[in-house]
Scaffold this motif. Sequence first.
Motif, PDB file in Angstrom:
ATOM      1  N   LEU A 349       0.989  -1.002   0.005  1.00  0.00           N
ATOM      2  CA  LEU A 349      -0.197  -0.011  -0.272  1.00  0.00           C
ATOM      3  C   LEU A 349       0.856   1.318  -0.097  1.00  0.00           C
ATOM      4  O   LEU A 349       1.849   1.140   0.841  1.00  0.00           O
ATOM      5  N   THR A 350       0.368   2.382  -0.511  1.00  0.00           N
ATOM      6  CA  THR A 350       1.058   3.592  -0.569  1.00  0.00           C
ATOM      7  C   THR A 350       0.413   4.577   0.080  1.00  0.00           C
ATOM      8  O   THR A 350      -0.713   5.115  -0.295  1.00  0.00           O
ATOM      9  N   PRO A 351       0.930   4.928   1.340  1.00  0.00           N
ATOM     10  CA  PRO A 351       0.498   5.906   2.308  1.00  0.00           C
ATOM     11  C   PRO A 351       0.028   7.494   1.644  1.00  0.00           C
ATOM     12  O   PRO A 351       1.257   7.485   0.868  1.00  0.00           O
ATOM     13  N   ARG A 352      -0.829   8.095   2.046  1.00  0.00           N
ATOM     14  CA  ARG A 352      -0.778   9.286   1.510  1.00  0.00           C
ATOM     15  C   ARG A 352      -1.144  10.272   2.691  1.00  0.00           C
ATOM     16  O   ARG A 352      -2.250  10.541   3.248  1.00  0.00           O
ATOM     17  N   ALA A 353       0.070  10.857   3.436  1.00  0.00           N
ATOM     18  CA  ALA A 353       0.186  11.497   4.490  1.00  0.00           C
ATOM     19  C   ALA A 353      -0.773  13.020   4.297  1.00  0.00           C
ATOM     20  O   ALA A 353      -0.483  13.853   3.167  1.00  0.00           O
ATOM     21  N   GLU A 354      -1.392  13.674   5.210  1.00  0.00           N
ATOM     22  CA  GLU A 354      -1.931  14.774   5.131  1.00  0.00           C
ATOM     23  C   GLU A 354      -2.156  15.409   6.674  1.00  0.00           C
ATOM     24  O   GLU A 354      -2.219  14.497   7.647  1.00  0.00           O
ATOM     25  N   PRO A 355      -2.405  16.573   6.944  1.00  0.00           N
ATOM     26  CA  PRO A 355      -2.463  17.138   8.273  1.00  0.00           C
ATOM     27  C   PRO A 355      -3.608  16.503   8.977  1.00  0.00           C
ATOM     28  O   PRO A 355      -4.727  16.539   8.162  1.00  0.00           O
ATOM     29  N   ILE A 393      -0.044  12.197   8.523  1.00  0.00           N
ATOM     30  CA  ILE A 393      -0.495  10.605   8.594  1.00  0.00           C
ATOM     31  C   ILE A 393      -1.312  10.371   7.744  1.00  0.00           C
ATOM     32  O   ILE A 393      -2.093  11.477   7.074  1.00  0.00           O
ATOM     33  N   ASP A 394      -1.560   9.144   7.354  1.00  0.00           N
ATOM     34  CA  ASP A 394      -2.614   8.800   6.463  1.00  0.00           C
ATOM     35  C   ASP A 394      -3.809   8.570   7.254  1.00  0.00           C
ATOM     36  O   ASP A 394      -3.758   7.455   7.924  1.00  0.00           O
ATOM     37  N   PRO A 395      -4.817   9.344   7.308  1.00  0.00           N
ATOM     38  CA  PRO A 395      -5.823   9.296   8.289  1.00  0.00           C
ATOM     39  C   PRO A 395      -6.664   8.160   7.961  1.00  0.00           C
ATOM     40  O   PRO A 395      -7.369   7.541   8.847  1.00  0.00           O
ATOM     41  N   PRO A 500       5.602  13.138  11.550  1.00  0.00           N
ATOM     42  CA  PRO A 500       6.121  14.477  11.803  1.00  0.00           C
ATOM     43  C   PRO A 500       5.061  15.633  11.777  1.00  0.00           C
ATOM     44  O   PRO A 500       3.973  15.363  11.554  1.00  0.00           O
ATOM     45  N   PRO A 501       5.478  16.607  12.486  1.00  0.00           N
ATOM     46  CA  PRO A 501       4.223  17.871  12.023  1.00  0.00           C
ATOM     47  C   PRO A 501       4.074  17.959  10.580  1.00  0.00           C
ATOM     48  O   PRO A 501       5.150  17.655   9.666  1.00  0.00           O
ATOM     49  N   PRO A 502       3.109  18.407  10.067  1.00  0.00           N
ATOM     50  CA  PRO A 502       2.717  18.850   8.900  1.00  0.00           C
ATOM     51  C   PRO A 502       3.812  19.639   7.969  1.00  0.00           C
ATOM     52  O   PRO A 502       4.037  19.214   7.052  1.00  0.00           O
ATOM     53  N   GLU A 503       4.464  20.418   8.753  1.00  0.00           N
ATOM     54  CA  GLU A 503       5.276  21.389   7.895  1.00  0.00           C
ATOM     55  C   GLU A 503       6.701  20.527   7.711  1.00  0.00           C
ATOM     56  O   GLU A 503       7.273  21.069   6.839  1.00  0.00           O
TER      57      GLU A 503
END
Length: 512
Positions: A349-355, A393-395, A500-503
Amino acid sequence: MSLRVQIILLFTAILAVSMGVAASLGEQAAARAVESVVRERAVQAARSILADVEISPGLDAARAADRLAAALRQHRGIRSAELFLRKPGKDDVVRMRYGPAGPEASFDVEDHVFPAQTTSEIAGEGDERWVRVEIPVKDAFNHSVATLRVDASLGEADAVGRGQRMAFLGSTLFATVLLLVTFGLVLNRRLARPLSELARSVGTVESGPLDEVRIPETGRQDEIGTLARGLKSMLERIRGFNRILQDRVEEATADLAAKNRELADLNALLVEARRERHAQERLAALGQLSGTIAHELGNPLNAVSGHVQLLARDGTCPEPVREQVRVIDQEVKRMTSIIRRFLDSARALTPRAEPVEVRALLEEALSLNVSAEARQRLEVSVDVPPEIGPVAIDPSLVRHVLGNFLSNAVDAMPGSGHLSVRARRAGSHLALAVTDTGPGIDPETRRHVFEPFFTTKPPGKGTGLGLSICREIAAALHGHVDLETRPGHGSTFTLVVPAPPPEARAPAPAAG
């Protein structure tokens, strides 16, 4: 020192100790017997004195003193007496002791504790010992009105004990002298000493290590010397045989230990290889099954999504219902996204991180996976420290893992219990833990919980794929799943992922 002297001294010491113990025991027995007689006589004397005093309700201290003095003159061996008369307030006390002119009385008042029954005890130490007897006087209503305390001397008992001790000590001395003379005439020094030394050496051979055995050098040419030289030669040969045997045993033991270690390592590798192959076979079957299920569920989910969107656009739909419809639409999209990822191919699977706000993510997972009925019977708590801010993270994948943890926790507590969801920082990683107070997981089951198709739920309640998929998702997120459990004390499933933090997050790789 010769064997004869040693034997004489040994038996002398044994006899002296034995007779001394016997003398002490005899003295004690005689003293106890006399003490018992003295105690009985003291009780009888006290009762006789009490009868002579004739205590009555109106008896005052002076008259009681006169009667007590007259009664004491008729009883020898009584060293003192005290009469306690119950009076309102403090009690009258008449004390009578023997002085140069006979019984001498003294008077006092005090609060006295009247005994319920006649008592006798030994008081004092050493030569100054006596028997103390207390006899209560009661009225017709069984109330204590007076107490007579009498002290009788134990000098007679001590004298008998000393006489008994002297008699036993005399017997011991006589027996000791007789033993010395007898053994001095009977034992032969030249025979006793070497034989006793050889006997000790043979005893050491039987009970101890051979290296500690020492054969004495007698230098004699008779039978005793021949016996000593033969025993020494035999011990030398036995020691040589023992050294050779010990060396061979040590070599064989070392070789066996090495082979056992090698065999244990090979067995561990074989078990691990079998486990990995079994897991790979199950994962391959899981991939095929997932593809089939995903393909079969894709069209129905698309149809559900279309109808939900139409319902959301209906102007007659109430706002609360519209909000629930939006939640359904989001979950349908989430399931569609997960199915699409399973259908991508055999790659991970390919995670897609977002805030993401961690508390909001946990609350959403609880609302979707813990029913209203479960919330009524369970105590639910969420603990997110305020210092945990938004994370990248990928919610969708994290929500899927948390949903599986929450569903298992609710199933583990069919009655009441406590469901806890916690978030913690672990360096650059985020740890999301779900804890239940259910029955826990036994060690044998714990070894298989992450294996595909393994489940402890009844048929129709579980497929055994949830935790295995959670572990695959955690690996795709570059994290891992931890399990802490103890039978009878509940379980804690923890998802640990980089957060990590979003930034600060790195750009997500593009899906190919």
